[in-house]
Design an enzyme around this catalytic site. Structure first.
Site, short mmCIF file in Angstrom:
data_model
loop_
_atom_site.label_atom_id
_atom_site.label_comp_id
_atom_site.label_asym_id
_atom_site.label_seq_id
_atom_site.Cartn_x
_atom_site.Cartn_y
_atom_site.Cartn_z
N GLU A 74 0.81 -1.23 0.00
CA GLU A 74 0.00 0.00 0.00
C GLU A 74 0.84 1.27 0.00
OE1 GLU A 74 -0.51 -2.56 2.02
OE2 GLU A 74 -2.61 -3.16 1.98
N PHE A 136 -10.86 -6.84 14.39
CA PHE A 136 -9.84 -7.32 13.45
C PHE A 136 -9.55 -6.25 12.41
CE2 PHE A 136 -8.78 -9.57 9.44
CZ PHE A 136 -7.52 -10.01 9.82
N GLN A 137 -8.28 -5.94 12.23
CA GLN A 137 -7.82 -4.92 11.29
C GLN A 137 -8.45 -3.55 11.55
OE1 GLN A 137 -7.98 -6.56 7.23
NE2 GLN A 137 -5.91 -7.35 7.53
N LYS A 186 -16.89 -0.30 6.50
CA LYS A 186 -17.46 -1.32 5.61
C LYS A 186 -18.99 -1.25 5.60
CE LYS A 186 -16.98 -6.25 4.63
NZ LYS A 186 -16.30 -7.50 5.05
N MET A 495 24.51 7.61 0.97
CA MET A 495 24.51 8.93 1.61
C MET A 495 24.87 8.81 3.09
SD MET A 495 24.36 12.08 0.98
CE MET A 495 23.35 12.77 -0.34
#
Lengths: 587, 189
Positions: A74, A136-137, A186, A495
């Site tokens: 993502e 959940f999530q 949702k 760097m």
């Protein structure tokens, strides 16, 4: 007799999707409303990744008019959307599921926030009854993204989706652009509501100033007209406001030389004699010398970032500062402004042009030119055995006639590219400036290529950064994107190694990095891979990559301990630049 | 020079606005001494009084950053204006029969009132400027303060002038006023 299919003329609400009548109010699910809103907003590409909370959204997706690019992580959806936005000027759109999908977007949101990129992120959320119950999530993404978004929303009903998205796009793209996150549970995706996409959006507490105060414009003009050693500091704001024409006219009339912030590259052709080049930590010596001597500094659309200013107390010590910015909070934040001008760069330049005198500053330009570091040019001419990073960048620029879009990762290769590509066109230089997000190169190239398929796209990356976003090679192949990747491979996190070399007594701590055979890996992903180990191979490899239809990865194996020169040590003044011996001035 | 500034911030009353304001002040390292929130004369508009400590430039920057929140309608620095700034305090003081009348006298001096009493305590409610509350507490301390709660100040301008949500916000020591986003005044040195 077969029924004749007749079609009445159909009114649309601005999108070019055919076949949709709007005669009756339509009852749609929240997921359908989300897709239709994006269509009606004119969105053509969305970068995203599905998951549990957005399954209803992805269920509606195939019936939408926009193209969904399936990334592999993502975070790269957000960065691809940034790449898209940076080259098109249109808002980038990304979507992800709740929980980890949403948190993976955070880096991209922060990147867009610091670099003022218009971005709209849509995240799924757990069903409303579960919010606050550690479902959940579940994650409080509006809470998490508070500091890294221009604004964010948690949508509580399907009827709110369309107005919220309209406002989100308005906020993301207007004033000082930035990322806006819309979190949709949702249950709201599943709820039905009447769909209608609003024509306008506005907020009582949000009225960005675009037209400047004319008194301030006159004060600025007066200072410019009296200046003997003036400099223009060109920033990202010029690109965002689409002011490159007005800016060129302003430079032409005032005869003031231009120095660039990292994001200011492309605001004015570097090939023009009035261009002095990059300023700041890895800026050119003559640019930082000019800053030291300037009596008037005209900052247009830059925020005085510390990488540009060096130690701020010593920045442009003799200059009166004119600061043009659309965000009033930038005025006086880092560097005090003698004449602040709040407004859109384009509007300010349009107002300023009639008040400034036509002038030439020959003596001043001559002095600056005398400060050029000619040793570097000479050093570039003597070709060492391994490919020289400067030479690679210059070879890509030469092969593409400087017309290509170039995206980078973050680190040495980024600075080499900024210093030596020579940007002559607006919106073709895409890099992570404020946040310095490693892994930026590949996904931003994906977004850039999709946004501007008509232009050649190169991404210059390091072997550290590319290993952060390697999975996006698959996205490039899946999307059949004609992107050329130039990996500047030194086997180090270059760097950081350079800083450890210069400022930490060569204590190389965790900077040695191995990696796969990138050419073989490219092959495994179904794209072309080329390895370059000598100077002579540089140009043929670039030519071959350009001739191949589809993504190509060139692995340029360079001298492991090449440094970016010059460098202003962290916390030091811009006048305290360090140079490598072989790049020192010849005279 | 660091000093205390009182900002009156009028905001749209949306969920999470207090979080947005507090989060902004924290992440930009502005030092909040107190913050009070409540309804205002306009429906849907809440009024915050924020006391911050900082240099003039810091407080001006805080004001400009606050304006970047979509819900913020107006920020007014009322520090150097003629304002009434009052706090509320509830003090539960230990009392004995022989001290009760003395405590009541002290409360009277400070315009405070007794709102509850038991044989061993008096619950005193005081409102007024910070100094008055401080004075009351100094006088009561010797008797034994069992419990204390103080709000930060709420502030309102004296006279006919109002901190309306229309017009330009005033940031202290403005020398060159620029019409900026949401009417923020910008200092030109």
């Amino acid at each position: 007799m077969a029924a004749t299919e007749t079609r009445r003329p159909i009114a649309t609400t601005g999108s070019d999707r055919p076949g949709r009548a709007i005669a009756q109010p339509e009852l749609l699910t929240g997921a359908e409303i989300t897709c239709r809103s994006l269509d009606d907003e004119g969105v053509t590409t969305v970068f995203g990744y599905p998951g549990g909370a957005v399954i209803p959204l992805y269920d509606a997706l195939p019936r939408s008019g926009f193209h969904h690019v399936l990334v592999r992580f993502e975070q790269w959806a957000a960065l691809a959307a940034i790449g898209y936005a940076r080259v098109t000027g249109k808002p980038g759109v990304c979507m992800a599921t709740s929980g980890p999908g949403a948190t993976n977007l955070v880096t991209g949101l922060a990147d867009a926030m610091l670099d003022s990129v218009p971005l709209v992120a849509i995240t799924g959320q757990v069903v409303q009854p579960m919010i606050g119950r550690d479902a959940f999530q579940e994650v409080d993404i509006t809470g998490i993204t508070l500091p890294v978004t221009k604004h964010n929303y948690l949508v509580q009903s399907a009827a709110d989706i369309a107005p919220t998205l309209k406002e989100a796009f308005y906020l993301a793209t207007s004033g000082r652009p930035g990322p806006v996150l819309v979190d949709i549970p949702k249950s709201v995706f599943l709820q039905k509501a009447v769909y209608s996409y609003p024509q306008v959006a506005g907020r009582r507490g949000y009225q960005p100033t675009s037209v400047p105060n004319l008194r301030q414009v006159r004060l600025a003009a007066d200072l410019i007209n009296r200046a003997e050693k003036p400099l223009i500091m060109a920033g990202h704001g010029i690109l965002i406001s689409g002011a490159t024409e007005e800016f060129a006219a302003f430079v032409d009339r005032t005869g003031i030389p231009v120095i660039f912030t990292l994001h200011g590259l492309g605001t004015f052709p570097e090939s023009d004699p009035m261009s002095l080049g990059l300023m700041g930590m890895h800026g050119h010596k003559h640019v930082n010398d000019a800053l030291d001597q300037a009596d008037v500094l005209v900052n247009i659309g830059a925020r005085f970032d510390d990488r540009a200013t060096g130690r701020v107390s010593d920045f442009a010590p003799n200059a009166k500062v004119i600061h043009v910015d659309i965000d009033p909070a930038e005025i006086g934040k880092n560097v005090p402004a003698d004449v602040p001008v709040v407004g859109d760069a384009r509007e300010v330049l349009k107002a300023l042009i009639s008040d400034v005198h036509e002038r030439r500053h020959g003596q001043w330009l001559g002095w600056i030119d005398s400060r050029r570091n000619r040793g570097l040019e000479a050093a570039l001419a003597d070709r060492p055995e391994t490919p020289e990073p400067y030479t690679i960048v210059k070879a890509i620029a030469a092969a593409t006639n400087g017309e290509a879009i170039v995206t980078t990762d973050v680190g040495q290769h980024q600075m080499w590219t900024a210093q030596h590509f020579g940007f002559n066109h607006p919106d073709r230089w895409v890099t992570s400036g404020g946040l310095g997000t490693m892994g930026f190169g590949l996904p931003s190239a994906i977004g850039a290529k999709i946004g501007r398929p008509d232009l050649e796209v190169w991404t210059v990356v390091g072997d550290g950064g590319i290993q952060m976003s390697l999975p996006e090679l698959a996205t490039m192949v899946q999307e059949r994107l004609n992107i050329n990747i130039a990996c500047i491979n030194n086997g180090y996190l270059g760097m950081v190694r350079q800083w450890q070399d210069l400022f930490h007594a060569k204590n190389y701590s965790e900077v040695r990095i191995t990696g796969p055979d990138l050419a073989k890996l490219a092959d495994a992903y179904g794209m072309t891979g080329i390895t370059v180990r000598s100077h002579e191979e540089i140009e043929p490899a670039i030519a071959r990559a350009r001739s191949i239809d589809g993504p190509v990865l060139i692995d340029f194996v360079i001298e492991p301990e090449a440094n970016v020169w010059p460098i202003v040590p962290p916390g030091a003044s811009n006048s305290e630049m360090m140079h490598e011996a072989r790049f020192a001035e010849l005279d | 020079m660091k000093k205390r500034h009182t900002l009156v911030v009028q905001v749209e009353n949306h969920p999470g606005i207090l979080n947005r304001v507090a989060s902004l002040m924290r992440r930009r390292s502005f030092n909040i001494e107190s913050i009070t929130v409540g309804h205002s004369e306009q429906p849907g508009v809440s009024r915050m009084t924020i006391v911050v400590v900082g240099e003039v430039n810091d407080v001006e920057q805080a004001g400009k950053q606050l304006y970047k929140l979509m819900e913020v309608l107006k920020v007014t620095d009322v520090t150097d204006l003629s304002v009434i700034a009052h706090e509320l305090a509830l003090v539960k003081v230990a009392t004995k029969a022989q001290t009760r009348s003395e405590i009541l006298q002290i409360a009277q001096i400070f315009d405070a009132r007794v709102v509850d009493a038991t044989p061993s305590t008096l619950l005193i409610e005081a409102t007024g400027p910070e100094e008055r509350i401080d004075g009351l507490l100094t006088m009561l301390r010797g008797f034994g303060i069992r419990e204390l709660v103080r709000t930060g100040p709420v502030a309102m301008m004296r006279g006919g002038t109002s901190v309306s949500t229309k017009g330009s916000g005033r940031i202290e020591r403005v020398t060159e006023q620029v019409v900026a986003a949401n009417g923020v005044a910008v200092i030109a040195n």
